[in-house]
Design a protein around this motif. Structure first.
Motif, PDB file in Angstrom:
ATOM      1  N   ASP A 181     -23.101   5.528  20.962  1.00  0.00           N
ATOM      2  CA  ASP A 181     -21.646   5.036  20.434  1.00  0.00           C
ATOM      3  C   ASP A 181     -20.520   6.304  20.901  1.00  0.00           C
ATOM      4  OD1 ASP A 181     -22.954   2.734  19.914  1.00  0.00           O
ATOM      5  OD2 ASP A 181     -23.099   3.244  18.277  1.00  0.00           O
ATOM      6  N   GLU A 182     -19.723   6.164  21.922  1.00  0.00           N
ATOM      7  CA  GLU A 182     -18.727   6.806  22.607  1.00  0.00           C
ATOM      8  C   GLU A 182     -17.650   6.736  20.625  1.00  0.00           C
ATOM      9  OE1 GLU A 182     -19.518   9.480  24.520  1.00  0.00           O
ATOM     10  OE2 GLU A 182     -20.763   7.920  25.739  1.00  0.00           O
ATOM     11  N   ARG A 183     -17.482   6.574  20.165  1.00  0.00           N
ATOM     12  CA  ARG A 183     -16.855   6.061  19.656  1.00  0.00           C
ATOM     13  C   ARG A 183     -17.054   5.871  18.021  1.00  0.00           C
ATOM     14  NH1 ARG A 183     -11.804   3.736  18.855  1.00  0.00           N
ATOM     15  NH2 ARG A 183     -12.825   1.770  19.522  1.00  0.00           N
ATOM     16  N   VAL A 184     -16.954   7.219  16.967  1.00  0.00           N
ATOM     17  CA  VAL A 184     -17.871   6.250  15.902  1.00  0.00           C
ATOM     18  C   VAL A 184     -16.522   6.280  14.697  1.00  0.00           C
ATOM     19  CG1 VAL A 184     -19.824   6.732  13.710  1.00  0.00           C
ATOM     20  CG2 VAL A 184     -19.755   7.857  16.107  1.00  0.00           C
ATOM     21  N   LYS A 242      -1.263  10.645   3.435  1.00  0.00           N
ATOM     22  CA  LYS A 242      -2.327  11.396   4.739  1.00  0.00           C
ATOM     23  C   LYS A 242      -3.462  11.511   5.162  1.00  0.00           C
ATOM     24  CE  LYS A 242      -4.233  16.477   4.255  1.00  0.00           C
ATOM     25  NZ  LYS A 242      -4.253  17.683   3.528  1.00  0.00           N
ATOM     26  N   TYR A 243      -4.134  10.463   5.048  1.00  0.00           N
ATOM     27  CA  TYR A 243      -5.591  10.457   5.578  1.00  0.00           C
ATOM     28  C   TYR A 243      -4.971   8.954   6.730  1.00  0.00           C
ATOM     29  CZ  TYR A 243      -7.743  12.100   1.723  1.00  0.00           C
ATOM     30  OH  TYR A 243      -8.662  13.328   0.839  1.00  0.00           O
ATOM     31  N   LEU A 244      -4.416   7.717   5.895  1.00  0.00           N
ATOM     32  CA  LEU A 244      -3.882   7.404   7.332  1.00  0.00           C
ATOM     33  C   LEU A 244      -3.120   7.900   8.079  1.00  0.00           C
ATOM     34  CD1 LEU A 244      -2.013   4.273   4.554  1.00  0.00           C
ATOM     35  CD2 LEU A 244      -4.614   4.713   5.944  1.00  0.00           C
ATOM     36  N   ASP A 245      -1.628   8.642   7.855  1.00  0.00           N
ATOM     37  CA  ASP A 245      -1.353   9.810   8.931  1.00  0.00           C
ATOM     38  C   ASP A 245      -2.364  10.351  10.095  1.00  0.00           C
ATOM     39  OD1 ASP A 245       0.777   9.115   8.238  1.00  0.00           O
ATOM     40  OD2 ASP A 245       0.960  10.570   6.625  1.00  0.00           O
ATOM     41  N   LEU A 246      -3.271  10.701   9.657  1.00  0.00           N
ATOM     42  CA  LEU A 246      -4.923  11.917  10.165  1.00  0.00           C
ATOM     43  C   LEU A 246      -5.112  11.074  11.129  1.00  0.00           C
ATOM     44  CD1 LEU A 246      -6.346  14.367   7.119  1.00  0.00           C
ATOM     45  CD2 LEU A 246      -4.807  14.538   9.666  1.00  0.00           C
ATOM     46  N   ASP A 302      -7.344   5.145  15.243  1.00  0.00           N
ATOM     47  CA  ASP A 302      -7.762   4.605  14.518  1.00  0.00           C
ATOM     48  C   ASP A 302      -8.854   3.939  13.913  1.00  0.00           C
ATOM     49  OD1 ASP A 302      -5.080   3.423  16.133  1.00  0.00           O
ATOM     50  OD2 ASP A 302      -6.394   3.121  17.752  1.00  0.00           O
ATOM     51  N   GLY A 303      -8.863   5.395  12.895  1.00  0.00           N
ATOM     52  CA  GLY A 303     -10.408   4.924  12.123  1.00  0.00           C
ATOM     53  C   GLY A 303     -12.016   5.582  12.868  1.00  0.00           C
ATOM     54  N   TYR A 304     -11.538   6.039  14.492  1.00  0.00           N
ATOM     55  CA  TYR A 304     -12.848   6.409  14.711  1.00  0.00           C
ATOM     56  C   TYR A 304     -12.621   8.223  15.149  1.00  0.00           C
ATOM     57  CZ  TYR A 304     -13.980   1.385  14.986  1.00  0.00           C
ATOM     58  OH  TYR A 304     -15.209   0.743  14.803  1.00  0.00           O
ATOM     59  N   VAL A 305     -13.972   8.194  15.732  1.00  0.00           N
ATOM     60  CA  VAL A 305     -13.795   9.682  16.418  1.00  0.00           C
ATOM     61  C   VAL A 305     -14.866  10.279  17.160  1.00  0.00           C
ATOM     62  CG1 VAL A 305     -12.969  11.095  14.428  1.00  0.00           C
ATOM     63  CG2 VAL A 305     -15.657  10.619  14.924  1.00  0.00           C
TER      64      VAL A 305
END
Length: 388
Positions: free
Chosen positions: A144-147, A171-175, A360-363
């Motif tokens: 999975d290239e993005r998690v 802050k978490y949303l901004d991250l 967008d919630g993925y790394v």
């Protein structure tokens, strides 16, 4: 090749926060460095491991029981058939020799810490990121290239009012996170309801918020919270009761139709299997949070994934607890549903590679050999310090 040294130490991660059950003001972790005689880039390959937050350091078990078994073993018995790399499964079996079944307790944390270091070394010796090694060995080469990751926080903190809680979540949303998690159960229901509603004002929708009771509730309280929470349409309702009270979990499922999550405090395949057999969880909506660093490591986690498949569960329903790089590699390499993240707490062990943004919630994971600890300089400095 052979192991030339194994080092271990205890490192504090104390923080003035609490959840519904414990405070973290005295928290610490075990760290392990496995040194080999394999040379890469002019230096011996060293594998690093540590245990997840929420369980204390297991220095006695590691140094008095498990590391001596590795040191006393025939070096060749710890290697793969080709003799050119460590074999994590054989090393695991050596550590577990002379152990009775059942009563898993804290020994699972000790073995899991060493197991992490071994897998880090194995991947470094092969010159691969751990997630690619796992994909090649166990997942037909698929990565999975993005998690997906969510931000865990929302702890109870001295003087932390609703505005401070909202600021944290903003802050978490901004991250770059799209889902956040907060603690419940450390305050009365009405106060927790106000806290949930305050966070919902920030995140906008219920399915962007998960809540975690950390096993605090009896059945009546768990049901009362379920009735109060269900109208919000939350991402999940986590660990309402004692993690070993499968009857409570099964009964709660009759009163809460949305997603629930549990499993972070189950430390063996057998305990996980009992949860699946008796906990009333629904494979189409509920989430499993087994954490390899607390549950005998990746060798045992592979057994747990096989068990889940046999019982009709997809690995995609697993989002491990812990917020660390080991679980992130497992998620990417074995096709899990995502991983927890701790942007603000349990540093430097929480979080991922420093130059890996959340989008967008993925790394995405760095293309560096091993777990990727070297891509997190503050953590690498701590780990390197125990064997320098």
């Amino acid at each position: 090749m052979r192991l030339t040294a194994i080092h271990s130490a205890t490192v504090p991660i104390a923080s003035p926060i609490r959840n519904a059950y414990i405070d973290f003001s005295k928290m610490n972790v075990s760290v392990v460095a496995v040194v080999t005689d394999v040379i890469r880039d002019g230096a011996p390959v060293v594998g690093y491991g540590f245990n997840s937050n929420g369980r204390y350091a297991q220095q006695g078990l590691i140094t008095e029981r498990f590391l001596p078994r590795l040191r006393e073993a025939d070096p060749a018995s710890l290697l793969n058939d080709a003799g050119d790399n460590l074999d994590p499964h054989r090393i695991w079996a050596t550590m577990f020799a002379n152990e009775k079944p059942g009563g898993h307790g804290e020994r699972s944390v000790a073995i899991g810490t060493v197991d992490m270091a071994v897998w880090d070394a194995v991947a470094k010796i092969e010159g691969k990121p751990l997630y690619r090694l796992l994909a090649d060995r166990y997942n037909d080469g698929h990565v999975d290239e993005r998690v997906f990751v969510y931000a865990a926080g929302g702890y109870y903190y001295p003087g932390k009012d609703l505005t401070a809680l909202q600021d944290e979540m903003r802050k978490y949303l901004d991250l770059g996170y799209t889902v956040v998690k907060m603690k419940i159960g450390g305050a009365p229901l009405d106060e927790d309801r106000a806290r949930v509603e305050a966070v919902l004002q920030v995140v906008g929708r219920g399915d962007r918020l998960a809540v975690d009771a950390n096993g605090r509730f009896d059945l009546d309280t768990a049901i009362a919270y379920a009735k109060a929470l269900e109208p919000y349409g939350l991402f999940w309702y986590e660990e309402a009761g004692d993690p070993l009270d499968y009857a409570l979990q099964a009964e709660l499922a009759q009163h809460y139709q949305l997603a629930m999550a549990t499993g972070e405090n189950l430390f063996s395949m057998q305990d996980a299997r009992n949860l699946i057999r008796h906990g009333g969880l629904r494979s189409d909506r509920d989430w499993l949070q087994f954490d390899c660093a607390l549950s005998y490591g990746l060798v045992e986690y592979l057994r747990t994934l096989r068990m889940l498949k046999e019982h009709g569960w997809s690995a995609r329903r697993c989002i491990p607890h812990g917020g660390h790089q080991m679980s992130l590699n497992i998620a990417a390499g074995l096709g899990l549903g995502g991983n927890e993240s701790y942007p603000d707490v349990f540093q430097p062990f929480g979080g991922f590679a420093d130059l890996t943004p959340v989008v967008d919630g993925y790394v995405t994971l760095p293309d560096v050999p091993g777990i990727g600890i070297e891509a997190k300089p503050r953590l690498h400095a701590v780990m390197r310090g125990i064997h320098a």
